[in-house]
Enzyme design. Sequence first.
Site, mmCIF file in Angstrom:
data_model
loop_
_atom_site.group_PDB
_atom_site.id
_atom_site.type_symbol
_atom_site.label_atom_id
_atom_site.label_comp_id
_atom_site.label_asym_id
_atom_site.label_seq_id
_atom_site.Cartn_x
_atom_site.Cartn_y
_atom_site.Cartn_z
ATOM 1 N N LYS A 14 0.778 -1.306 0.006
ATOM 2 C CA LYS A 14 0.071 0.084 -0.191
ATOM 3 C C LYS A 14 0.612 1.320 -0.093
ATOM 4 O O LYS A 14 0.672 2.037 -0.839
ATOM 5 C CB LYS A 14 -0.938 0.000 1.269
ATOM 6 C CG LYS A 14 -1.993 -1.183 1.334
ATOM 7 C CD LYS A 14 -2.795 -1.226 2.479
ATOM 8 C CE LYS A 14 -2.224 -1.063 3.803
ATOM 9 N NZ LYS A 14 -1.574 -2.455 4.193
ATOM 10 N N ARG A 89 -9.496 0.570 9.156
ATOM 11 C CA ARG A 89 -9.041 -0.852 9.543
ATOM 12 C C ARG A 89 -10.125 -1.633 10.395
ATOM 13 O O ARG A 89 -10.026 -2.844 10.604
ATOM 14 C CB ARG A 89 -7.833 -0.842 10.413
ATOM 15 C CG ARG A 89 -6.662 -1.043 9.539
ATOM 16 C CD ARG A 89 -5.373 -1.067 10.588
ATOM 17 N NE ARG A 89 -4.193 -1.595 10.348
ATOM 18 C CZ ARG A 89 -3.168 -1.036 9.561
ATOM 19 N NH1 ARG A 89 -3.265 0.012 9.117
ATOM 20 N NH2 ARG A 89 -1.966 -1.790 9.357
ATOM 21 N N ARG A 128 11.762 -6.803 4.878
ATOM 22 C CA ARG A 128 11.565 -5.178 5.268
ATOM 23 C C ARG A 128 12.179 -4.930 6.394
ATOM 24 O O ARG A 128 12.602 -4.037 6.824
ATOM 25 C CB ARG A 128 10.090 -4.740 5.231
ATOM 26 C CG ARG A 128 9.878 -3.471 5.343
ATOM 27 C CD ARG A 128 8.350 -2.925 5.419
ATOM 28 N NE ARG A 128 7.490 -3.247 6.448
ATOM 29 C CZ ARG A 128 6.248 -2.989 6.436
ATOM 30 N NH1 ARG A 128 5.685 -2.543 5.274
ATOM 31 N NH2 ARG A 128 5.530 -3.345 7.486
ATOM 32 N N ARG A 134 11.649 -1.775 12.051
ATOM 33 C CA ARG A 134 10.149 -1.716 12.889
ATOM 34 C C ARG A 134 10.059 -2.671 13.870
ATOM 35 O O ARG A 134 10.204 -4.064 13.286
ATOM 36 C CB ARG A 134 9.135 -1.527 11.860
ATOM 37 C CG ARG A 134 8.861 -0.202 11.474
ATOM 38 C CD ARG A 134 7.918 -0.301 10.341
ATOM 39 N NE ARG A 134 6.617 -0.879 10.744
ATOM 40 C CZ ARG A 134 5.281 -0.743 9.959
ATOM 41 N NH1 ARG A 134 5.513 -0.326 8.466
ATOM 42 N NH2 ARG A 134 4.248 -1.498 10.392
ATOM 43 N N ARG A 145 -0.482 -8.801 13.854
ATOM 44 C CA ARG A 145 -0.919 -7.930 12.885
ATOM 45 C C ARG A 145 -1.794 -8.663 11.915
ATOM 46 O O ARG A 145 -2.639 -7.932 11.236
ATOM 47 C CB ARG A 145 0.142 -7.177 12.307
ATOM 48 C CG ARG A 145 0.601 -5.943 13.214
ATOM 49 C CD ARG A 145 1.981 -5.376 12.896
ATOM 50 N NE ARG A 145 2.094 -4.887 11.532
ATOM 51 C CZ ARG A 145 3.373 -4.954 10.707
ATOM 52 N NH1 ARG A 145 4.292 -5.544 11.258
ATOM 53 N NH2 ARG A 145 3.332 -4.567 9.587
HETATM 54 N N1 LIG Z 1 -6.386 2.526 11.070
HETATM 55 C C1 LIG Z 1 -6.019 2.157 12.259
HETATM 56 N N2 LIG Z 1 -6.353 1.597 13.226
HETATM 57 C C2 LIG Z 1 -6.003 1.139 14.376
HETATM 58 N N3 LIG Z 1 -4.630 0.938 14.373
HETATM 59 C C3 LIG Z 1 -3.793 1.505 13.213
HETATM 60 C C4 LIG Z 1 -4.358 2.008 12.246
HETATM 61 N N4 LIG Z 1 -3.436 2.329 11.098
HETATM 62 C C5 LIG Z 1 -2.395 2.163 11.969
HETATM 63 N N5 LIG Z 1 -2.515 1.421 13.089
HETATM 64 C C6 LIG Z 1 -1.459 0.950 13.898
HETATM 65 O O1 LIG Z 1 -0.164 1.166 13.416
HETATM 66 C C7 LIG Z 1 0.335 -0.061 12.855
HETATM 67 C C8 LIG Z 1 1.263 0.060 11.674
HETATM 68 O O2 LIG Z 1 0.630 0.257 10.593
HETATM 69 P P1 LIG Z 1 0.741 0.443 9.036
HETATM 70 O O3 LIG Z 1 2.305 1.202 9.181
HETATM 71 O O4 LIG Z 1 -0.153 0.585 8.241
HETATM 72 O O5 LIG Z 1 1.590 -1.008 8.842
HETATM 73 P P2 LIG Z 1 1.278 -2.030 7.905
HETATM 74 O O6 LIG Z 1 0.311 -1.890 6.809
HETATM 75 O O7 LIG Z 1 2.501 -2.508 7.378
HETATM 76 O O8 LIG Z 1 0.645 -3.143 8.871
HETATM 77 C C9 LIG Z 1 -0.536 -1.115 12.960
HETATM 78 O O9 LIG Z 1 -0.302 -2.265 13.445
HETATM 79 C C10 LIG Z 1 -1.562 -0.630 14.114
HETATM 80 O O10 LIG Z 1 -1.008 -0.925 15.456
#
Ligand SMILES: Nc1ncnc2c1ncn2[C@@H]1O[C@H](COP(=O)(O)OP(=O)(O)O)[C@@H](O)[C@H]1O
Length: 191
Positions: A14, A89, A128, A134, A145
């Site tokens: 994404k 999400r 990654r 991270r 996740r």
């Molecule tokens: N819309 C959301 N609702 C709840 N938690 C979120 C949301 N966006 C991000 N997070 C938090 O940030 C973390 C990292 O998100 P992101 O960078 O989108 O990672 P990835 O797409 O690699 O899982 C998620 O695992 C969650 O803990």
Amino acid sequence: MLNLVLFGPPGAGKGTQSEKLISKYNLVHISTGDIFRAHIKGQTELGKQVSQIIADGNLVPDSITIAMLEEEIKQNPQAKGFIFDGFPRTVAQAEALDKFLADNNSAITGVIALDVNEQELTQRIAKRQEISGRADDAADKLKKRIEEYFGKTIHVLPYYEAQGKLSKVNGIGEIEAIFTELSQVIDSYNA
Ligand SMILES: Nc1ncnc2c1ncn2[C@@H]1O[C@H](COP(=O)(O)OP(=O)(O)O)[C@@H](O)[C@H]1O
């Protein structure tokens, strides 16, 4: 306005595709993950509140995430449109976004889901992590996740499907080829 939700599990690509799409379509990229990480790095109040939740691979509570997202939209009044990456999400987040946009005379144009199987996701994120460092990319946190994705986030898909807004694109293959497919879907919105 072109308001796009780029949807998919962790590691679907994404972020990579969003970067390419914002320059092609002149959109503002809103990645809730990036915003949270900036808060954590800057040691803001919000950052302190969410850092452990994120490190553990759990979702941040809806109330916090929705308030932050709305704030981010408000800070970009000149935007021609947005790409939402990592948001919504949960179904509650999707409903809140619809309501917020409607109150501002706007709406989601379309939702594109990047389709990638679990085995490929695990491999990509392992790679990654060597670069990103991270904490939430570590194997056990990643597992959490992916569970959050298949337990909660996946339900956002039927929500948008019921609105006739959902398209799916194969997320495995060359970055350019996936970008071309995404662009075709987006161009079809105006056709
Ligand atoms: N819309 C959301 N609702 C709840 N938690 C979120 C949301 N966006 C991000 N997070 C938090 O940030 C973390 C990292 O998100 P992101 O960078 O989108 O990672 P990835 O797409 O690699 O899982 C998620 O695992 C969650 O803990």
